[in-house]
Design a protein around this motif. Sequence first.
Motif, PDB file in Angstrom:
ATOM      1  N   ASP A  41      46.621  34.622  38.511  1.00 17.58           N
ATOM      2  CA  ASP A  41      45.988  34.526  40.010  1.00 17.58           C
ATOM      3  C   ASP A  41      47.083  33.733  40.904  1.00 17.58           C
ATOM      4  N   ILE A  42      47.871  34.193  41.585  1.00 11.22           N
ATOM      5  CA  ILE A  42      48.903  33.746  42.443  1.00 11.22           C
ATOM      6  C   ILE A  42      48.379  32.476  43.062  1.00 11.22           C
ATOM      7  N   ASP A  43      47.375  32.542  43.683  1.00  9.33           N
ATOM      8  CA  ASP A  43      46.940  31.520  44.431  1.00  9.33           C
ATOM      9  C   ASP A  43      46.616  30.151  43.662  1.00  9.33           C
ATOM     10  N   SER A  44      45.917  30.273  42.696  1.00  6.94           N
ATOM     11  CA  SER A  44      45.521  29.298  41.561  1.00  6.94           C
ATOM     12  C   SER A  44      46.675  29.074  40.547  1.00  6.94           C
ATOM     13  N   GLY A  45      47.405  29.739  40.159  1.00  6.26           N
ATOM     14  CA  GLY A  45      48.427  29.717  38.996  1.00  6.26           C
ATOM     15  C   GLY A  45      47.724  30.069  37.727  1.00  6.26           C
ATOM     16  N   LEU A  46      46.378  30.209  37.839  1.00  9.92           N
ATOM     17  CA  LEU A  46      45.647  30.558  36.489  1.00  9.92           C
ATOM     18  C   LEU A  46      46.002  31.872  35.868  1.00  9.92           C
TER      19      LEU A  46
END
Length: 64
Positions: free
Chosen positions: A38-43
Amino acid sequence: MISDIVNGLGAGVGVDVSPDGTTAYVVEWSNGELSRVDIDSGLTETVLTGLSFPQDVIAHWETG
């Protein structure tokens, strides 16, 4: 400009980013894993393991 999104991937050699820029799939050559990021959170989430030295990843975004 290059921005770090996820730290700790082992020799990430292939990446495919969704058309909307929210998700990426990354293959890690050194441990044979495919991960979803998930690019926004880095998860990250492991999608597939046991690959033999993967080189690249291509997602067919239209059909999932």
